[in-house]
Design an enzyme around this catalytic site. Structure first.
Site, mmCIF file in Angstrom:
data_model
loop_
_atom_site.group_PDB
_atom_site.id
_atom_site.type_symbol
_atom_site.label_atom_id
_atom_site.label_comp_id
_atom_site.label_asym_id
_atom_site.label_seq_id
_atom_site.Cartn_x
_atom_site.Cartn_y
_atom_site.Cartn_z
ATOM 1 N N HIS A 70 14.836 -2.389 3.338
ATOM 2 C CA HIS A 70 15.120 -2.855 4.703
ATOM 3 C C HIS A 70 14.664 -4.284 4.943
ATOM 4 C CE1 HIS A 70 13.924 1.425 4.544
ATOM 5 N NE2 HIS A 70 15.076 1.606 5.162
ATOM 6 N N CYS A 92 17.803 -4.986 0.221
ATOM 7 C CA CYS A 92 19.233 -4.816 -0.047
ATOM 8 C C CYS A 92 19.953 -6.131 0.242
ATOM 9 C CB CYS A 92 19.777 -3.714 0.854
ATOM 10 S SG CYS A 92 21.573 -3.636 0.827
ATOM 11 N N GLU A 122 14.507 -2.800 9.406
ATOM 12 C CA GLU A 122 15.566 -3.759 9.059
ATOM 13 C C GLU A 122 15.778 -4.752 10.200
ATOM 14 O OE1 GLU A 122 19.488 -2.205 7.874
ATOM 15 O OE2 GLU A 122 20.373 -3.921 8.906
ATOM 16 N N SER A 214 15.925 8.031 9.031
ATOM 17 C CA SER A 214 16.962 7.226 8.379
ATOM 18 C C SER A 214 18.085 6.944 9.382
ATOM 19 C CB SER A 214 17.508 7.988 7.170
ATOM 20 O OG SER A 214 18.825 7.560 6.876
ATOM 21 N N SER A 215 18.275 5.669 9.701
ATOM 22 C CA SER A 215 19.284 5.288 10.699
ATOM 23 C C SER A 215 20.672 5.759 10.286
ATOM 24 C CB SER A 215 19.279 3.765 10.870
ATOM 25 O OG SER A 215 20.404 3.355 11.596
ATOM 26 N N ASN A 216 21.044 5.511 9.028
ATOM 27 C CA ASN A 216 22.415 5.836 8.629
ATOM 28 C C ASN A 216 22.653 7.342 8.602
ATOM 29 O OD1 ASN A 216 22.877 6.814 5.626
ATOM 30 N ND2 ASN A 216 21.077 5.493 5.620
ATOM 31 N N SER A 258 20.064 7.055 1.621
ATOM 32 C CA SER A 258 18.790 7.075 0.893
ATOM 33 C C SER A 258 18.457 8.476 0.374
ATOM 34 C CB SER A 258 17.674 6.534 1.797
ATOM 35 O OG SER A 258 17.791 7.016 3.114
#
Lengths: 276, 276
Positions: A70, A92, A122, A214-216, A258
């Site tokens: 992040h 990333c 992030e 986890s955001s995603n 992730s």
């Protein structure tokens, strides 16, 4: 009951890369969790002695620091680079990009708008690259009261939903003469979201696997629950409940960027046991 | 029957300015119609001897040339500037803006997308400022088959509907990494459109006054006819038909940005006569 994996799911390029970097950096410390998956972080600790430091002060005991996927705040990266320690940057590349854009655009006098969660590492990192005062928003209501001027540059947290990004962009375009839009939502996020959306329309139960922070993964869950009312967000197979699958015909499975494959496999095996 | 004017209608800043310029430039020629309103152009001819040339060759007979509100093609402006004639530029500043943007962005390597009607003089002018090959589109379907690359700059014809501009912008953002959006739709257009939208929701007959080739008038008409099925686009009072107003309670009136007040007044007077 049939079990079907989404056409795209799980590990993205940035996470795969970070894990490879960590596996090659035995005994190093990461500053903050490398990725948002506790199980995988435990595996890296056990097999490669890669330790997670939660505060920058904890890094005093090591001379090898891995920067998490992040990214981190600009000043802290500078401080670490100047510390004489070996810095292994696992940020990333899709996150480095908005950091660079925010720095450049703010230097050129654009008001910077970041679509994302202010509390997510992030976003904290990306925001820190602005030389002026950026605005972090989750929706158009958060833009209220901000003086935006005539030139705005807008980026997104990499794991956001594109439709929500559009809403903010559209609002900006209606109110600002020049809006410079950088679609920094990563393709893997896109692809996982599209595949989850598709699968959840046919499935009668959906399992989304990934870290609770986890955001995603949270975005994936919010997509599938719209299409399939029996949707569940889990981190580990132990959370699965047999009654979720009773009378179901098709169980859809997807996982955040992730989430390692070995967890996904364990989850699928456990579901399979319920349905025999 | 009540007759109600929209809260905003008629002459915009650029048209007012151009007419003032023409009135102060007796005996001059305009290259192309100064504005998209035949009646007003006839008035300028009769009262100020301002003549409309439709071809550049017709300007040989004059030494004073007025550039129309919509602007003209870059090469022709250059040619006229070099001809030794006095050039009086009545291009609307809101049209000069997208011309400058298109020139600058194309020089910086952006693929330029122009939302507008390829056949409209404003768009022909704006397009001519690009140093590379711009794409002119009326909808997302027109983007098909074009290689857009990673950097796109997008402008709009000043008189377009913002919602349609957004559709194109959103499509671009989904497919291109950086989209630089210049909202060049002019405020007067905006305001006239919003007021027309509002009024046409309460009116049971709507009259839209303006040139049949006036882009902004056509946009106004397309907005009001969605809300009020008995909507009519006219240029002159003579077109009004008594039966349009039979049994109606509220007649809404609006006019395009190039429609002079004296025509609007004549129209209102004629409608009033029908309803007594």
């Amino acid at each position: 009951m049939e079990i079907k994996l989404a056409e795209n799911y799980g590990f993205c390029f940035g996470v795969k890369r970070a894990i490879e970097i960590a596996e090659e950096s035995k005994n190093a410390y990461t500053y903050g969790p490398l990725i948002h998956n506790r199980e995988e972080i435990n595996r890296l600790q056990e097999n490669f002695n890669v330790t997670t430091a939660h505060e920058i002060d904890e890094l005093e005991n090591t001379d090898r620091v891995i920067i998490r996927t992040h990214g981190i705040v600009k000043d802290e990266l500078k401080k670490l680079n100047e510390s004489g320690k070996e810095i292994i940057n696992a940020t990333c590349p899709f996150v480095t990009k908005p950091q660079e854009i925010v720095e450049q655009m703010s230097k050129e006098g654009y008001k910077v708008v970041i679509f994302g969660d202010e509390k997510h590492p992030e976003v904290k990192g990306v925001k820190s690259y602005a030389v002026n005062d950026p605005v972090v928003v989750m929706g158009i209501e958060d833009l209220e009261g901000h003086h935006l001027g005539v030139k705005v540059a807008v980026v997104s947290q990499t794991t956001r939903k594109v439709k929500e990004f559009m809403k903010i962009v559209n609002h900006l375009i209606e109110n600002v003469k020049e809006v410079r839009v950088f679609n920094t939502i990563c393709n893997a996020t896109f692809e996982n979201q599209e595949a989850a959306d598709k699968l959840s329309k046919e499935a009668d139960v959906m399992i989304v696997i990934g870290g609770k922070n986890s955001s995603n993964t949270k975005q994936l869950f919010s997509i599938v629950e719209r299409n399939c009312k029996d949707s569940y967000h889990i981190e580990v197979p132990e959370e699965l409940q047999p009654e979720w699958f009773e009378g179901k015909k098709l169980c859809g499975v997807t996982a955040g960027a992730s989430t390692p494959d070995w967890i996904i496999q364990n989850v699928i095996e456990k579901i399979r046991k319920f349905s025999v």
